[in-house]
Design an enzyme around this catalytic site. Structure first.
Site, PDB file in Angstrom:
ATOM      1  N   HIS A 137       0.841  -1.207   0.000  1.00 15.33           N
ATOM      2  CA  HIS A 137       0.000   0.000   0.000  1.00 15.33           C
ATOM      3  C   HIS A 137       0.877   1.259   0.000  1.00 15.33           C
ATOM      4  CE1 HIS A 137      -3.677   2.336   1.179  1.00 15.33           C
ATOM      5  NE2 HIS A 137      -2.760   3.134   1.697  1.00 15.33           N
ATOM      6  N   GLU A 138       1.793   1.323   0.950  1.00 16.87           N
ATOM      7  CA  GLU A 138       2.635   2.523   1.036  1.00 16.87           C
ATOM      8  C   GLU A 138       3.559   2.619  -0.180  1.00 16.87           C
ATOM      9  OE1 GLU A 138       1.637   4.622   3.049  1.00 16.87           O
ATOM     10  OE2 GLU A 138       0.514   3.355   4.434  1.00 16.87           O
TER      11      GLU A 138
ATOM     12  N   HIS B 233       1.691   4.355  -2.848  1.00 15.36           N
ATOM     13  CA  HIS B 233       1.786   5.817  -2.665  1.00 15.36           C
ATOM     14  C   HIS B 233       3.161   6.303  -3.124  1.00 15.36           C
ATOM     15  CE1 HIS B 233      -1.926   6.712  -0.561  1.00 15.36           C
ATOM     16  NE2 HIS B 233      -1.694   5.857   0.422  1.00 15.36           N
TER      17      HIS B 233
ATOM     18  N   GLU C 268      -4.778   7.738  -3.019  1.00 17.86           N
ATOM     19  CA  GLU C 268      -5.246   6.467  -2.456  1.00 17.86           C
ATOM     20  C   GLU C 268      -5.530   5.448  -3.564  1.00 17.86           C
ATOM     21  OE1 GLU C 268      -4.787   6.228   0.602  1.00 17.86           O
ATOM     22  OE2 GLU C 268      -5.880   4.426   1.224  1.00 17.86           O
TER      23      GLU C 268
HETATM   24 ZN    ZN Z   1      -3.118   5.195   1.857  1.00 17.12          ZN
END
Ligand code: ZN
Length: 505
Positions: free
Chosen positions: A268-269, A272, A298
């Site tokens: 997830h990170e 980003h 997101e």
């Molecule tokens: Zn996030």
């Protein structure tokens, strides 16, 4: 001064302000990752100093003069040109920053600091009454903020939402959420009734932390996060912080007995981070070197975490490596059992622990309550009862105390009203972008099976990252996918993934 001289003075000032803000980001990262406890007060002073300097620069009257003259200029290139985009966004930021009276900014800062302390205590004590009057004060201040900023023909909520998702309105978000909710609620219920449950104990066996870290690094690098331009460290609350060109920091946290937390958190990170690393570094400090919105940010993290990272093809490639990394936990577990275990769907009380299907319902509940609170239709005293009633309607279960209910998130105490919708918008954008990428690139699944993630990353870079803030989120979706935002791609993805897993038809 000529238009070009005005413009280049503006850009010089914008870059300087961003440079200063990025120094705060370094200190903020260090605070979460490295700082010893006794450094907290000095660090707060450092950050407050920089925040004051940044605010001063971004609201200086000289910036106002430059913008007024550039607004009038007719030789700044055609509509949509780089220069016009940069001036448009600079104007937007300047207006937002200068519309709020200093007194209100300080009062919001002071009140939310105290409200957060009260929230921590109330959550710990499971006692909403300790927080209620603080929520009331925060709401009053946020109403004042919305009035100061303005919201055209819309509603006060729009002014707050616009801070996180420029150009979005509550009405548009509502129109996107409603059909999604109408299809999600029955899907969640059907999954709950399915007798075909995954063996979720597979992912809570012993996964040594050093092996988790190594495996997570390998996966983050494989999907395209560059460790020559970034790092991964440990923090209590995982985040990604892009300091600027060539330096993006990720954090995660490890639990020996919960594999998905750190692994999918890292993906997830890293998602980003891939966005941050894909921004146009030469445009740093201007709108063309910045991400579009929280929702679009997101969408990038959710795409790599969920659409890619929880897919069967992804694990067809990675599972043999996972078995090597965790021979005791996974040596005898077939791929399909593992894949089902990392796609476990079940209604739960806590948003941040929610799975891909139920997550969006957590957001819709908050979105509804926030709007009602801001408009005054919902009084703070009634929040717990309305929360629980709505929660039961969506999930079929009822929280036993408010710490599992309306006290679980920090957002309201921190004054972050209008923030929640960006999480679910991110899921919708992600699915819609992913369908387009799949169409443009051929069969993404086949590429994932071979461990090829560069084509998707390059597609995202070209179509989204390199565009900076040229388009607002809704325009970007239209531009990239040829369609307005719709719940349909997300529902197609969820149905295609979870109906077979739970043997629904
Ligand atoms: Zn996030």
């Amino acid at each position: 001064m000529s238009t070009q001289e005005l413009y280049s003075e503006l850009v010089t000032r914008l870059k300087k302000t961003s440079l200063l803000a990025s120094c705060s980001a370094v200190l903020g990262w260090d605070e979460q990752v490295n700082m010893p406890p006794q450094g907290a007060e000095h660090r707060a002073n450092q950050l407050a100093l920089l925040a004051g300097m940044t605010h001063e620069q971004s609201t200086s009257s000289r910036v106002g003069e430059l913008l007024s003259q550039l607004d009038e200029a007719d030789d700044l290139g055609p509509e949509g040109s780089d220069q016009r985009v940069i001036v448009r966004e600079a104007r937007r930021n300047y207006d937002r920053a200068t519309k709020l009276p200093q007194r209100l900014v300080e009062e919001i800062s002071r009140t939310t600091t105290l409200a957060q302390q009260a929230w921590v205590g109330a959550r710990k004590a499971r006692d909403y009454s300790q927080f209620q009057s603080w929520l009331e004060q925060v709401l009053n201040l946020k109403r004042e903020e919305a009035e100061a900023i303005g919201y055209g023909d819309g509603q006060p909520y729009d002014a707050l939402l616009d801070d996180y998702e420029p150009g979005a309105t509550a009405a548009a978000v509502q129109a996107a959420f409603e059909p999604l909710r109408d299809e999600l609620v029955p899907l969640v219920a059907a999954i709950g009734e399915s007798s075909h449950k995954p063996n979720s104990s597979i992912v809570t066996r012993s996964y040594p932390v050093s092996a988790q870290r190594e495996f997570g690094l390998k996966a983050a690098e494989a999907i395209g996060f560059s460790f020559d331009a970034g790092r991964l460290d440990i923090a209590a609350h995982p985040f990604c912080s892009g300091f600027g060109p060539g330096d993006c920091r990720l954090t995660t946290r490890y639990d020996e007995h919960h594999f998905p937390g750190a692994f999918f958190g890292t993906l997830h990170e890293a998602g980003h981070g891939i966005y941050e690393q894909g921004l146009n570094g030469d445009a740093f400090g201007t709108a063309l070197g910045e991400s579009v919105s929280l929702g679009i940010h997101e969408s990038q993290s959710r795409m790599w975490e969920n659409l890619v990272g929880r897919s069967h093809p992804f694990w067809e490639f990675f599972y043999p490596q996972a078995q090597q990394a965790f021979p005791e936990a996974l040596g005898n577990v077939p791929l399909d059992d593992f894949h089902r275990a990392v796609n476990d769907v079940r209604p739960s009380f806590i948003r941040v622990e929610a799975d891909e299907v139920t997550y969006n319902l957590h957001i819709m509940l908050r979105f509804e309550l926030e709007q009602a609170m801001l408009s005054g239709d919902l009084k703070p005293v009634d929040v717990p009862a309305v929360w629980n009633e709505t929660f039961t309607r969506y999930f079929g279960i009822t929280p036993e105390h408010d710490s599992d209910g309306c006290l679980q998130d920090i957002h309201w105490s921190a004054g972050l009203l209008g923030y929640f919708p960006t999480y679910a918008l991110g899921n919708m954008y992600a699915a819609q972008f992913f369908e387009s990428a799949d169409r443009d690139l051929g069969d993404l699944s086949d590429m994932f099976r071979r461990g090829e993630f560069a084509p998707l990353k390059d597609w995202l870079r070209k179509n989204i990252h390199q565009q900076g803030k040229r388009y607002h989120a809704q325009q970007l979706v239209q531009h990239v996918t040829g369609e307005p935002l719709s719940h349909a791609p997300l529902m197609r993805h969820l149905n295609n993934r979870f109906k077979p897993l739970y043997e629904l038809n």
